[in-house]
Structures are given as C-alpha cells and as structure tokens.
Write an enzyme that holds these catalytic residues in place. Sequence first.
Site, PDB file in Angstrom:
ATOM      1  CB  CYS A 192      -0.933   0.007   1.196  1.00  0.00           C
ATOM      2  SG  CYS A 192      -1.994  -1.428   1.270  1.00  0.00           S
TER       3      CYS A 192
ATOM      4  CB  CYS B 178     -12.719  -1.112   6.869  1.00  0.00           C
ATOM      5  SG  CYS B 178     -12.934  -2.361   8.136  1.00  0.00           S
TER       6      CYS B 178
ATOM      7  CG  HIS C 153      -6.348   2.425   0.801  1.00  0.00           C
ATOM      8  ND1 HIS C 153      -5.168   2.947   0.303  1.00  0.00           N
ATOM      9  CD2 HIS C 153      -5.978   1.352   1.576  1.00  0.00           C
ATOM     10  CE1 HIS C 153      -4.147   2.220   0.752  1.00  0.00           C
ATOM     11  NE2 HIS C 153      -4.612   1.248   1.510  1.00  0.00           N
TER      12      HIS C 153
HETATM   13  N1  COA Z   1     -16.779   2.471   4.340  1.00  0.00           N
HETATM   14  C1  COA Z   1     -18.029   2.957   4.144  1.00  0.00           C
HETATM   15  N2  COA Z   1     -18.963   2.343   3.365  1.00  0.00           N
HETATM   16  C2  COA Z   1     -18.586   1.215   2.752  1.00  0.00           C
HETATM   17  C3  COA Z   1     -17.295   0.668   2.899  1.00  0.00           C
HETATM   18  C4  COA Z   1     -16.383   1.344   3.735  1.00  0.00           C
HETATM   19  N3  COA Z   1     -15.150   0.876   3.925  1.00  0.00           N
HETATM   20  N4  COA Z   1     -17.215  -0.467   2.160  1.00  0.00           N
HETATM   21  C5  COA Z   1     -18.402  -0.613   1.549  1.00  0.00           C
HETATM   22  N5  COA Z   1     -19.226   0.387   1.909  1.00  0.00           N
HETATM   23  C6  COA Z   1     -20.637   0.548   1.512  1.00  0.00           C
HETATM   24  C7  COA Z   1     -20.868   0.289   0.029  1.00  0.00           C
HETATM   25  O1  COA Z   1     -20.883   1.474  -0.710  1.00  0.00           O
HETATM   26  C8  COA Z   1     -22.234  -0.347   0.027  1.00  0.00           C
HETATM   27  O2  COA Z   1     -23.202   0.665   0.161  1.00  0.00           O
HETATM   28  P1  COA Z   1     -24.624   0.592  -0.601  1.00  0.00           P
HETATM   29  O3  COA Z   1     -25.293  -0.673  -0.075  1.00  0.00           O
HETATM   30  O4  COA Z   1     -25.308   1.857  -0.201  1.00  0.00           O
HETATM   31  O5  COA Z   1     -24.285   0.487  -2.048  1.00  0.00           O
HETATM   32  C9  COA Z   1     -22.264  -1.171   1.300  1.00  0.00           C
HETATM   33  O6  COA Z   1     -21.342  -0.506   2.181  1.00  0.00           O
HETATM   34  C10 COA Z   1     -21.844  -2.611   1.107  1.00  0.00           C
HETATM   35  O7  COA Z   1     -20.714  -2.632   0.254  1.00  0.00           O
HETATM   36  P2  COA Z   1     -19.932  -3.935  -0.121  1.00  0.00           P
HETATM   37  O8  COA Z   1     -19.067  -3.599  -1.298  1.00  0.00           O
HETATM   38  O9  COA Z   1     -20.895  -5.099  -0.268  1.00  0.00           O
HETATM   39  O10 COA Z   1     -19.030  -4.167   1.156  1.00  0.00           O
HETATM   40  P3  COA Z   1     -18.126  -5.397   1.467  1.00  0.00           P
HETATM   41  O11 COA Z   1     -18.716  -6.074   2.663  1.00  0.00           O
HETATM   42  O12 COA Z   1     -17.866  -6.203   0.251  1.00  0.00           O
HETATM   43  O13 COA Z   1     -16.753  -4.693   1.858  1.00  0.00           O
HETATM   44  C11 COA Z   1     -15.185  -4.152   3.578  1.00  0.00           C
HETATM   45  C12 COA Z   1     -16.616  -3.944   3.044  1.00  0.00           C
HETATM   46  C13 COA Z   1     -15.011  -3.255   4.785  1.00  0.00           C
HETATM   47  C14 COA Z   1     -14.995  -5.612   3.995  1.00  0.00           C
HETATM   48  C15 COA Z   1     -14.175  -3.776   2.456  1.00  0.00           C
HETATM   49  O14 COA Z   1     -14.338  -2.424   2.135  1.00  0.00           O
HETATM   50  C16 COA Z   1     -12.745  -4.051   2.858  1.00  0.00           C
HETATM   51  O15 COA Z   1     -12.247  -5.178   2.741  1.00  0.00           O
HETATM   52  N6  COA Z   1     -12.011  -2.997   3.326  1.00  0.00           N
HETATM   53  C17 COA Z   1     -10.621  -3.150   3.721  1.00  0.00           C
HETATM   54  C18 COA Z   1      -9.706  -2.953   2.554  1.00  0.00           C
HETATM   55  C19 COA Z   1      -8.282  -3.201   2.948  1.00  0.00           C
HETATM   56  O16 COA Z   1      -7.964  -4.116   3.700  1.00  0.00           O
HETATM   57  N7  COA Z   1      -7.370  -2.409   2.404  1.00  0.00           N
HETATM   58  C20 COA Z   1      -5.963  -2.545   2.649  1.00  0.00           C
HETATM   59  C21 COA Z   1      -5.607  -1.875   3.912  1.00  0.00           C
HETATM   60  S1  COA Z   1      -4.037  -2.396   4.553  1.00  0.00           S
END
Ligand code: COA
Length: 382
Positions: free
Chosen positions: A83, A204, A330
């Site tokens: 990252c 997250c 991100h």
């Molecule tokens: N913050 C705010 N809203 C979020 C979000 C976040 N991080 N991630 C998704 N959403 C919203 C989406 O827009 C969607 O909204 P909607 O229903 O109004 O369209 C809803 O939440 C569900 O989205 P979805 O894509 O199904 O979420 P998900 O469960 O597949 O993913 C996480 C959510 C948190 C698991 C994912 O964003 C993730 O893995 N984040 C971490 C990424 C990471 O590890 N990066 C590297 C860092 S070292």
Amino acid sequence: MREVAVIGIGMTKFGELWTKSLRDIFVEAAMAAIDDAKVDQIGSMYVGSMTPGLFVGQEHIGALMADYLGTPSIPAMRVESACCSGGMAFRAGFFEVASGHTDVVLVGGVEKMNDGADVTYALATAADQEYEVYQGVTFPGLYALIARAHMHAYGTTREQMAAVSVKNHHNGSLNERAQFPREVTVEQVLNATLVADPLTMLECSPVSDGAACAILAPLAIAKKLSMPVIKVIGTGAATDTLALHAREDLTTLKAVKLSAQSAYKMAGVKPTDVSLAEVHDCFSIAEICIVEELGFVEKGKGGPFTEQGHTALDGKIPVNTSGGLKSKGHPVGATGIAQVCEIVEQLRGAAGKRQVKDPKIGIAQNMGGSGASSVVHVFKKE
Ligand code: COA
C-alpha cells in the site's frame, strides 16, 4: 543534491470507476498533473502500483503507461511496496531529480480494485503468507489485533477509534474526489457491520479505483513557474517485520517512527513545526498509532488526542484533511501520491472548504501492509 519541488499535481475521483480502465485512469491523472505543471517534456516516470497483475491481470505497467501517455521511449518503471507503492514511487522520483540526472520526472500511483478480483486475497499477499495468511488472517484481522492490543495497553476506547472515522468522513464530505463524501456519527460507526472485532465497516478503508500523479523538478525550474513553490525538504523510509507476531510490541509501528525520524532529520524540522499531515488511516486504529509514531502526541495518547479534536481541520495538527483513506478511498498504489496532492493543494492555499489556516509545512506518511514498510515526505512552502 539539488533541491526538488512539486510543480504539478493531478488525480482522478476515487471510487468505483466502472467505465474506465487501469490505463485510462492513470493517463487522466497524469494529464491533469502535466496541465497543472505546464511542462511539455517528461524525462522519466515511476508508477506505484501494488498488484495490477492480481487486480486486473496486467503487469509491466511502467512501459504501458509511458506508451499510453504518449511518451513511449522514456525510462519508466513500476514501484511496489504494497500500500505504500505510491509513496515509494515518489521517493524514487525525488532522488532522480535531486541527483541531477533528470529534470522533469512524473511520479504516479494507480490501482483498479473493483474489476472482479478476489480483493481480500490480493491484499493479503502483502502479509506474511506462511505465518499469517495460511492461518486465515486478513488485513482487517491484523489491524483488529493491533486495536485490541492498544485498547489493552493504553485504555483506548471504541469511541476514540470511531472519532477517527467521524473526523475523516467530515473532511471527505468537503472533498469532491472522495469515494464516500458523507458525514457519519460515532453511533453509526459503532453500530455498523462488524468486520473484524472490534473494527466495524465504518472503521475500514474501502475497496477503490483511482490514480494520482505529481511532477517533480529542480527548484530552479519551479521558481520560473507562476505557481507557489512547494519544496520537498525531507524523505525517509524504513521497514519492519511483515508478520505481527515477530514484533516486540503490537502497538508500535516501528517503520513509521523510523521513516518519520529520518525525514524530519533531513528536513531539519520537529513534529511541532508541522502544520498538517496526511497519514495512512487504512483502519481507524492505524491513524491513532501513526499520530503517536509521528510525534504529534505521546505514545498511548492518540485516542484521547483524536477524540478531543486536536487532529480536526481546526485542531492543533489537522490530520487527513482530504478525508484520508477512510472517506476519500484507498486504491492502494495510488494512495501515497494522492496524499501528496492534498498536501500540495493545502500549501498552495487551494484546498477550498478543507483549507487549513496558513500552513507552512506538511507531511505525507504512507504505509505498506500492517506497517512493514513506511515512507514519509516533508513539504515546505517556499
Ligand atoms: N466504508 C463505508 N462504506 C462502505 C465501505 C467502507 N469501507 N465499504 C463498503 N461500503 C458501503 C458500500 O458502498 C455499500 O453501500 P450501498 O449498499 O449503499 O451500495 C455497502 O457498504 C456494502 O458494500 P460492499 O461492497 O458489499 O461491502 P463489502 O462487505 O464487500 O466490503 C469491507 C466492506 C469493509 C470488507 C471492504 O471495504 C474491505 O475489505 N475494506 C478493507 C480494505 C483493505 O484491507 N485495504 C488494505 C488496507 S491495509
């Protein structure tokens, strides 16, 4: 070494960019930076990207982006440090200009994470496969361990961690390029879907597409342009163990501390000289640990410091005025350069509703994995 300045910046909106490809978004950001710098020649290019091979099946993107940008014969290479690939690309370009070898260098970052890849698997390749990933740990899981350790050692509360998200979503609501430009409350953060106990979805960073670019040049060229001159006065980088269990203390991000110390030393500044910072808030707890490692507050006090508003837009040391990774998004390889774009805009006095009052010195801190690599740059308005 020659003094180096950022003479141009450009970035795409971050989010789900379904109608544009990896090369489209990189070129969009690069053209914006070139227009901003008003240069007609690029001497070489560094492209930060974590894993375009896994996300969209495309490797060899240095040459690809040089070709697609219409600069087909220049030296161009991809830089990878998970990252913090973007921040490391910036550092590589900085040294090329500082050394006197090349005058105008384009440094960029790009990632397209929404095109159907197994994102959690792709991101986990930046963790220790044998000791962490084979056991089923994901990045949210690793940061959840850090969060629990910080809560245990220093009494950090879930409300204090939620305050990071509330602040960053507020800042992001003022940023038209943010993926989630909306306000959230502490209650919403605490009651959002639990991802890895104690971290909820609103703690997250999201899965994002996006690109960001900057143009570097020696100070002599920067001074001939009409824009405010933003110098790069310090760079520092460091590494730590990939695996969390091998660290002496789960709450200490040693690479962040060492990279900051190195950058501060080169710049000749102290944490109290810094007007604002963009930091790697991939999870709420990360920002709390980072403000401690950067020396803005003593170890263990990052939670109350955030909750009391000291890192807000109008606080002692505004942190993540762009909305940070949490609200702005991100796209992993692009993040380090997007941080630079925000600091440069702020130092130019061009950050609109997010503008902090009369900033002089800004820093950008970009991190790979669960803190195994970190790079810090210090910028000063001439
Ligand atoms: N913050 C705010 N809203 C979020 C979000 C976040 N991080 N991630 C998704 N959403 C919203 C989406 O827009 C969607 O909204 P909607 O229903 O109004 O369209 C809803 O939440 C569900 O989205 P979805 O894509 O199904 O979420 P998900 O469960 O597949 O993913 C996480 C959510 C948190 C698991 C994912 O964003 C993730 O893995 N984040 C971490 C990424 C990471 O590890 N990066 C590297 C860092 S070292």
